[in-house]
Design a protein around this motif. Sequence first.
Motif, PDB file in Angstrom:
ATOM      1  N   LEU A 193       3.136 -26.136  15.810  1.00  0.00           N
ATOM      2  CA  LEU A 193       3.586 -25.181  14.803  1.00  0.00           C
ATOM      3  C   LEU A 193       4.006 -23.856  15.429  1.00  0.00           C
ATOM      4  N   GLY A 194       4.012 -23.789  16.762  1.00  0.00           N
ATOM      5  CA  GLY A 194       4.468 -22.588  17.447  1.00  0.00           C
ATOM      6  C   GLY A 194       3.536 -21.409  17.240  1.00  0.00           C
ATOM      7  N   HIS A 195       4.111 -20.228  17.376  1.00  0.00           N
ATOM      8  CA  HIS A 195       3.348 -18.985  17.272  1.00  0.00           C
ATOM      9  C   HIS A 195       3.430 -18.346  15.894  1.00  0.00           C
ATOM     10  N   GLN A 196       4.011 -19.049  14.923  1.00  0.00           N
ATOM     11  CA  GLN A 196       4.356 -18.384  13.668  1.00  0.00           C
ATOM     12  C   GLN A 196       3.135 -17.892  12.895  1.00  0.00           C
ATOM     13  N   PHE A 197       1.936 -18.437  13.155  1.00  0.00           N
ATOM     14  CA  PHE A 197       0.761 -18.016  12.400  1.00  0.00           C
ATOM     15  C   PHE A 197      -0.134 -17.049  13.181  1.00  0.00           C
ATOM     16  N   LEU A 198       0.197 -16.761  14.440  1.00  0.00           N
ATOM     17  CA  LEU A 198      -0.635 -15.843  15.214  1.00  0.00           C
ATOM     18  C   LEU A 198      -0.553 -14.412  14.684  1.00  0.00           C
ATOM     19  N   ARG A 199       0.476 -14.097  13.913  1.00  0.00           N
ATOM     20  CA  ARG A 199       0.591 -12.749  13.341  1.00  0.00           C
ATOM     21  C   ARG A 199      -0.598 -12.427  12.446  1.00  0.00           C
ATOM     22  N   HIS A 200      -1.220 -13.459  11.869  1.00  0.00           N
ATOM     23  CA  HIS A 200      -2.322 -13.228  10.939  1.00  0.00           C
ATOM     24  C   HIS A 200      -3.608 -12.830  11.664  1.00  0.00           C
ATOM     25  N   LEU A 201      -3.621 -12.888  12.975  1.00  0.00           N
ATOM     26  CA  LEU A 201      -4.795 -12.473  13.739  1.00  0.00           C
ATOM     27  C   LEU A 201      -4.664 -11.049  14.264  1.00  0.00           C
ATOM     28  N   GLN A 202      -3.521 -10.409  14.051  1.00  0.00           N
ATOM     29  CA  GLN A 202      -3.291  -9.094  14.665  1.00  0.00           C
ATOM     30  C   GLN A 202      -4.095  -7.990  14.000  1.00  0.00           C
ATOM     31  N   ARG A 203      -4.577  -8.205  12.785  1.00  0.00           N
ATOM     32  CA  ARG A 203      -5.381  -7.186  12.117  1.00  0.00           C
ATOM     33  C   ARG A 203      -6.879  -7.461  12.231  1.00  0.00           C
TER      34      ARG A 203
END
Length: 366
Positions: free
Chosen positions: A227-237
């Motif tokens: 699924l690539g990196h598309q869900f890693l943004r949800h860990l930035q906070r």
Amino acid sequence: MKFVDEAYIDVAAGNGGAGCVSFRREKFIPFGGPNGGDGGRGGHVFAVADPNLNTLIDFRYARRHEARNGEPGRGSDQFGAAGDDVVLRMPVGTIISDADTGEQIAELMVPGQKVMLAKGGDGGFGNLHYKSSTNRAPRQRTLGWPGEQRRLKLELRVLADVGLLGMPNAGKSTLIAAVSNARPKIADYPFTTLHPNLGVVRVGPEQSFVMADIPGLIEGAAEGAGLGHQFLRHLQRTRLLLHLVDLAPFDEGVDPVAQARAIVAELKKYDPGLYEKPRWLVLNKLDMVPAEERAQRVKDFVKRFRWKGPVFEISALTREGCEPLIRAIYQHLEATREQAPQAPDVRFQPAEDAPPAPDPDDPRFR
């Protein structure tokens, strides 16, 4: 409901109404004078953070949002009505940016936060506006100003304190289901989780934190594998990352150390800032390891992985070791919580213009 965390929309504010040229014409009043009113302003476009929403699916299908134009002015000193505003409700945690320039416009972090996305145009002036002692019969007017138009990118990043990181089938969904009321899909095949799941972990009375589970990463995610990196943004906070490792993989040829290193490498490729976040190692599925081999296997893994941080041994299926883990997480979050600066008490602050305190030895005060 389908989880959508990215959308593109077009917003257009309303145009201002045109001014009016009109004169008062009544019987027996030969010099009535100008009475053309101004036009009304166009409607604005606002975004409001709604805590009851958790997806941007509404904006995946409704991509054009236009506010009403202002009404033109009329005679008899009547000004045009303003156009109705448009209010777009978005989930808390949405980042709004200009799709053409990439400039960030707003970040909705507080429930009820309201931000203007496009400003409506001002109304034009009627001839009543130009009336003066030297210009008693003005015939000029102005048209309304156009409203702003923008193409926006909406990006949702969930708000969580702790994020789960690991390979597919490492037990992330089982862990969040064991320690919270979240009920994600759990199955014995990879990529069971297709979108982030949030769970509130209750540690004690008035003691809780939010945990986020995202789809698993595999080696080559930066090139689009899995699924690539598309869900890693949800860990930035998040303030803490839990790196879950399957210590008892089904395939005996799979090396857990190599998998753990691949996850760390993908994390560093995506965002060095996310890589620098506090990260704990959680060794899962110890219930599938014989009791006499657990200590040696854990010691061997930590040594080969060259890990110097905190290590927790758990079994998410049997909930063994989960209680000490969540208590340690809560203590860490409380210790790193930013304390709000306290305003100084003005009663104990010396006034700059205050006269000096009287000297007790001064004879005038005896």
